[in-house]
Design an enzyme around this catalytic site. Structure first.
Site: not given
Ligand code: MOS
Length: 729
Positions: A458, A695-696, A692, A623, A619-620, A629, A231
């Protein structure tokens, strides 16, 4: 070349390493036991500020099996290191007698077993000349020059605004609390160092350690094929890693060092606490005329950490007059770092809460208010958006969630003791990309191996890259292997900042395209090939067989082609240059998060009942992994909104809830029905594969959506995270 048929990309496939992970065969950093490995345990400071006046290591050294106790009294001198954000620099361990924060490493005990090292560490006596540390953001003063941004005249526009709101928001310090503790095994072979270390970016780790130890990065080999969550805290160079390397050199044995859960709270950074003063000015129709943002952020006294906390407030909505200042408040703490949606998640809470406050003030629907302030381009850079489908996120989200059932008047829906409310918020996150290379090799047996020095904390990097590669090479996924997590592999983006898919993926695509082209050219130039003389542009590869796109019967397999040409393999190096220096577009991913909460009117307890997130993330590729995520990040956002809070005792700087029993994170019982929806639309301005990053962005907007739903449920506006029951009583 003809575009390849897509079979693996877009399909919900299981992880390529799922079996290894669930059967215990995946080797994490501290699972490594090179010959002769010994164990190190850190002794950490029991005071939050001051000087060490004495260290008595005699009892520890007298223990059978103890090899060495290292402290500032006998540690080797380490070179000074550069910080990422001057002024200030990372802490080099054991270089002087100063205590800068509670829990700072003051000594390390190396012993033949972990138990002996732990016991001996408990025998080390440290005396301090202790002072009272300053650890409270609210009570300390900023230092240095603020980071500022301005357009127009915000103060004048605020003074003359028809509607003006002034608020202060606060967000708590959060800790990552990954399942796998930070740790490593360090082994020297002469001047060369091997580190089996939990790392989101093996080459960053090698580079950081080279600076800390004063040696060439190429002499450091970092191996990190599996990570048990990170993280954001596993790519900086932290003191414990330097300590392990120093200890291994001192005792001439490989050294294993893993931080305890408690030590993680002082050892590997955290999401900094923020105070965010925000003023909004608008006309009666809800068009923003001005905003002013004054942010105070905690950092350590020895090092500066800066995040993009101000970005949402300067580009999410059309606003002619904006003034922003970000002030560092140095405290007697260890340095903060990136954590789950860093910066943006902290900045979106005030901005998106304030938009909800303004909507309420004006009697406007919160989505309508946002639509009225949707900018034509990025007003902070004057660049057009590469893609921005936030309107569509609102529309799809409102429909899927059932937003029309929301009652605008707060506290107007009740079920027994429970007050029910709905809220929404927008989110934005930078589309980062960086230079990456991936090697691709196709063997005569028709299998392919791809290699890049990226990582997987992960989320499933190897799986999504295998999906991309399988389609680009025209192979089934089971015949493609993707290797990562080793600094000796071709240099590639690490696994952070939502840049991995776009960056590494683009190099995978490039390498596979090059290799496929080679194979096609080999075939069309080969008189014995059924494809001889065919226009290469009309050839595709499927199931390991090259064939004419419009005449599938005409073709042959990679295997036959390579065998007949006496080729053991074909290989290519895929590359991607990263984001250009001067951008022609503004690149961001966007989100709209909708949630329904129930608040116990008597206990103040908040329960999230359901959540729908809609993402404009390009684009994914994968899925199923995208869903993992997204659901994981929504869960993190629920934690940030309602539970996660690192509590410091300001008398001595100790963290009082430095364990997983007292630092609350969501459990299954806290997590309701979550739904993630991805808006169609590749972004080929961003990168060649149209991604694009996901995760964040998911984190950004979850906490304000919940806070806004709590307001709708209760009529109480909570401007501080986490939202605790006592705030609602
Ligand atoms: Mo992410 S907070 O850049 O692992």
């Amino acid at each position: 070349m003809s575009p390849q048929p897509q079979a693996a990309v877009g399909a919900a496939v299981p992880r390529v390493d799922a079996r290894l992970r669930v059967t215990g065969q995946a080797k994490y950093a501290a699972d490594n036991n090179p010959d002769g490995v010994v164990h190190a345990v850190i002794v950490d400071s029991g005071v939050g500020r001051g000087r060490i006046t004495g260290i008595d290591t005699r009892a520890a050294e007298a223990e059978k099996g103890v090899l060495k106790v290292i402290s500032h009294l006998n540690a080797p001198e380490l070179p000074p290191v550069e910080g990422q954000f001057p002024p200030g620099k990372p802490l080099q361990p054991f270089q002087d007698d100063r205590i800068r924060f509670f829990g700072q490493p003051v000594a390390v005990v190396v012993a033949t077993t972990l138990e002996i090292a732990q016991h001996a560490a408990s025998l080390v006596k440290v005396c301090y000349d202790a002072q009272r540390p300053a650890t409270d953001l609210a009570a300390a003063d900023p230092a240095g020059e603020p980071e500022t941004y301005a357009r127009g005249d915000a103060d004048e526009a605020l003074d003359s605004a028809a509607v003006r709101l002034d608020m202060t928001y606060r967000t708590a310090r959060n800790h990552h609390n990954a399942m796998e503790a930070a740790g490593l095994v360090a082994r020297w072979d002469g001047d060369k160092l091997t580190l089996w270390e939990k790392s989101q970016a093996t080459q960053y780790t090698a580079f950081g350690m080279s600076g800390a130890l004063g040696m060439p990065p190429d002499d450091i080999h970092v191996i990190s094929p599996f990570i048990g969550g990170a993280f954001g805290n596993a790519f900086s160079t932290w003191p414990h890693s330097v300590i392990a390397a120093v200890a291994a050199r001192e005792v001439q044995r490989p050294v294993k060092l893993a931080l305890t859960r408690k030590q993680l709270y002082f050892g590997v950074g955290y999401r900094p606490a923020y105070e965010y003063e925000l003023s909004l000015g608008s006309n009666r129709r809800g068009c923003l005329t001005a905003s002013a943002h004054d942010v105070r952020a905690e950092t350590s006294r020895y090092e500066t950490h800066i995040e993009d906390v101000l970005v949402p407030g300067r580009m999410l909505y059309s606003t002619p007059n904006v003034r922003q200042a970000y002030r560092h408040v140095p405290l007697d703490v260890n340095t903060p770092t990136w954590m789950r949606g860093p910066g943006y998640a902290s900045g979106a809470f005030p901005v998106e809460s304030a938009m909800d406050e303004l909507a309420h003030e004006l009697g406007l629907d919160p989505i309508e208010l946002r639509l009225r302030n949707e900018p034509a381009d990025d007003e902070s850079t004057n660049l057009p958006f590469s893609t921005r489908r936030l309107r569509e996120c609102y529309r799809v989200g409102a429909r899927e969630f059932g937003w029309q059932r929301r009652r605008p008047k707060p506290r107007s829906r009740r079920e027994g003791d429970w007050l029910i409310g709905m809220g929404m918020a927008a989110g934005v996150y930078d589309t980062a990309r960086s230079e990456s290379r991936t090697s691709v090799r196709l063997d005569a047996d028709g299998t392919a191996l791809l290699q890049a020095a990226t990582a997987d904390m992960g989320a499933g990097t190897a799986t999504s890259m295998t999906q991309l590669a399988a389609d680009a090479l025209g192979l089934p996924m089971r015949r493609v292997t993707f290797r990562l997590g080793d600094s000796r592999l071709p240099p590639a983006a690490g696994h952070f900042g939502s840049q991995t898919m776009a960056s590494v993926g683009s190099s995978v695509q490039d390498g596979c395209d090059k290799l496929r082209r080679q194979a096609i050219e080999l075939a069309v130039g080969d008189e014995e090939s059924p494809l001889h003389g065919v226009d290469p542009a009309g050839i595709v590869v499927q199931g390991g067989r090259l064939h004419v796109k419009d005449d599938p019967a005409r073709g042959e397999t990679y295997r036959r082609l390579l065998a007949r040409n006496n080729r053991t393999h074909l290989e290519a190096m895929g590359s991607y240059a990263g984001a250009p220096e001067s951008a022609k577009f503004s690149f961001y991913a966007y989100a709209a998060t909708f949630t329904e909460v129930a608040v116990d009117a008597r206990l103040g307890l908040v329960r999230v009942r359901r959540m729908v997130g809609v993402y404009d993330a390009g684009r994914i590729i994968s899925p199923a992994l995208a869903d993992s995520q997204a659901l994981g990040a929504m869960t993190g956002g629920i934690g940030q909104a309602l539970l996660e809070h690192t509590v410091t005792d300001h008398r001595d700087g100790r963290i009082v809830n430095a364990n997983l029993a007292d630092y609350l994170v969501p459990t299954h019982a806290d997590i309701p029905e979550l739904k993630a929806i991805y808006i169609d639309g590749e972004d080929y301005e961003a990168d060649p594969i149209g991604v694009k990053g996901l995760g964040e962005i998911v984190l950004v907007g979850v906490a304000p959506a919940i806070a806004n739903a709590v307001f709708n449920a209760t009529g109480r506006r909570i401007r501080e995270l986490p939202i605790k029951p006592e705030a609602l009583l």
